[in-house]
Design an enzyme around this catalytic site. Structure first.
Site: not given
Ligand code: GDP
Ligand code: IMO
Ligand code: MG
Length: 432
Positions: A9, A12, A36-37, A219
């Site tokens: 999270d 990416k 979840g991206h 991840q």
């Molecule tokens: P990922 O799994 O690495 O793609 O990241 P996620 O989408 O799960 O979580 C990142 C969250 O941070 C999302 O809600 C994005 O919209 C938000 N985000 C990304 N870059 C920035 C930033 O520079 N500032 C803020 N405030 N939010 C950001």
């Molecule tokens: P993105 O790509 C954050 C965590 C779960 C749990 C562990 C194992 O959005 O960064 P799993 O279901 O993979 O067997 O769970 O990994 N986890 C993540 N945490 N971002 C993710 O993906 C994750 N995918 C799995 O919360 O701790």
């Molecule tokens: Mg994510």
């Protein structure tokens, strides 16, 4: 290549979307719909679990590599949703060798967690672990099996057989009925067939004509099955090396590896987190950063940035550059803290990430303090627009890691980024 440098999270999805503009192929190489991206474009929010974050560019080749585990229910749902929103998905390609998440994988994931009780890993319960386990046990069902009903039925029977006892509590679950399962999966196969392809060959062809392939990790390094905080990890390898096995592209074809890190740290699920904040500051970060899981909606645990873990991630990935996201969330917090070492209760000090799990569990973080910065930075677009203390904070991170910061996030919007001066331009040109 884009990889997560922390516990997932990191942002990416947003960075992949940004770089995809300059890429010819975007490919996911591991994980599944545990990911979840998020991409926010023109005020619209998209959340991708399986489809690469380059899909918003019409016609761009977006591939799901052989290393990914695919729940076809989720994938077809994602396709439907994108179509509904008018997104062109003609560029989607799905590896014929990728493994499929089956209904029993999802049930077994949940059952495993319930059995662990208080010791649970906190998985996303999407069936990721059981699916990779079947892959290793050579009991997996692959995308190509969807195209032959007879083979599919035989393979499902073989895969279910050793799980009978564990699946007993779900005996009446209609999803586990063999006939229903085969029919449902054959129907998925018909829907996905136009997208099924030899994704390795697609990457090779692109590389052979000097086109750019962008690898989208899921991840993060600290969730890596081999190098993360085992057993509190995911069941795949989110580190850069896995892109080779997960796509078929050899390591020498990869020239840039960008690690994505938040300006602080978060973790979803259980497991050690040395810089975790259980106090008001942690709550403030969660609230201001909107730190709620994209996939499961769970609140994310929050803490200060951890240089010990990041240095480890940088080495594991041979990172060539770092992207720091969510710097805006830290505005107004004073002082800012950077964890530079761990201390074990027996007094031992660790500058490098300890290999022993008990040490990580018992470690307390030791910090360096830096002055905070004031004001809203969401509108900054150049390095020199940032308050000097914000720049000092970024420089401190970069100096500790010995890696340049090339890109900084100052808000969730697509344009809310700063390309960092001297380093960004040549790298971007090289990457393009
Ligand atoms: P990922 O799994 O690495 O793609 O990241 P996620 O989408 O799960 O979580 C990142 C969250 O941070 C999302 O809600 C994005 O919209 C938000 N985000 C990304 N870059 C920035 C930033 O520079 N500032 C803020 N405030 N939010 C950001
Ligand atoms: P993105 O790509 C954050 C965590 C779960 C749990 C562990 C194992 O959005 O960064 P799993 O279901 O993979 O067997 O769970 O990994 N986890 C993540 N945490 N971002 C993710 O993906 C994750 N995918 C799995 O919360 O701790
Ligand atoms: Mg994510």
């Amino acid at each position: 290549m884009i990889v997560g440098a922390q516990w997932g999270d990191e942002g990416k999805g947003k960075v992949t979307d940004l770089l995809a503009e300059r890429a010819d192929v975007v490919i996911r190489f591991q994980g599944g719909n545990n990911a979840g991206h998020t991409i926010i474009r023109d005020g619209e929010t998209y959340k991708f679990h399986l489809i690469p974050s380059g899909i918003l560019y019409p016609g761009k080749i977006c591939a799901i590599g052989n290393g990914v585990v695919i729940d076809p229910k989720v994938l077809t749902g994602e396709i439907d949703e994108l179509r509904r929103r008018g997104v062109d998905i003609s560029g989607l390609r799905i590896s014929a060798n990728a493994h499929l998440i089956m209904p029993y994988h999802v049930l077994l994931d949940t059952a495993g967690e319930l059995k662990l009780g208080k010791l649970e890993i906190g998985t996303t319960r999407r069936g990721i672990g059981p699916c990779y386990a079947d892959k290793a046990a050579r009991l997996g069902i692959r995308v190509q099996d969807l195209l032959d009903e007879k083979i599919l039925r035989k393979k499902i029977m073989a895969a279910m057989e050793p799980k009978q006892q564990m699946l007993r509590p779900f005996a009446k679950d209609p999803e586990l009925d063999l006939q229903t399962m085969v029919q449902t999966y054959v129907a998925y196969g018909e829907r996905l067939a136009p997208h099924i392809a030899d994704t390795a060959r697609i990457c090779w062809a692109a590389l052979d004509r000097d086109a750019t392939v962008l690898f989208e990790g899921a991840q993060g390094a600290m969730l890596d099955l081999d190098h993360g905080t085992y057993p509190f990890v995911t069941s795949s390898n989110p580190v850069a090396g896995a892109a080779s096995t997960g796509t078929g592209v050899g390591p020498r074809d990869i020239d840039e590896v960008w690690g994505i890190a938040k300006a602080y740290a978060t973790r979803v699920g259980a497991g050690p987190f040395p810089t975790e904040l259980d106090d008001e500051m942690g709550e403030l970060l969660r609230e201001r950063g909107g730190e709620v899981g994209t996939t499961t909606g769970r609140p994310r645990r929050t803490g200060w940035i951890d240089i010990v873990a990041l240095r480890y991630a940088a080495r594991l990935n041979t990172m060539t550059a770092l992207v720091v996201t969510k710097l805006d969330v830290l505005a107004g917090i004073d002082p800012l803290r950077i964890c530079v070492r761990y201390r074990h209760p027996d007094g031992a000090v660790f500058d490098e990430f300890p290999f022993h799990q008990s040490v990580v569990h018992g470690a307390t973080a030791e910090y360096e303090e830096l002055p905070g910065f004031e004001g809203e930075i969401g509108a900054c677009r150049r390095e020199q627009d940032l308050p000097p203390d914000a720049r000092d904070y970024l420089n401190a991170i970069s100096d500790h890691l010995g890696i340049p910061v090339v890109l900084v996030g100052v808000g969730p919007g697509r344009d809310q980024v700063i390309w960092m001066g001297r380093e960004a331009e040549p790298r971007l040109r090289a990457a393009a």
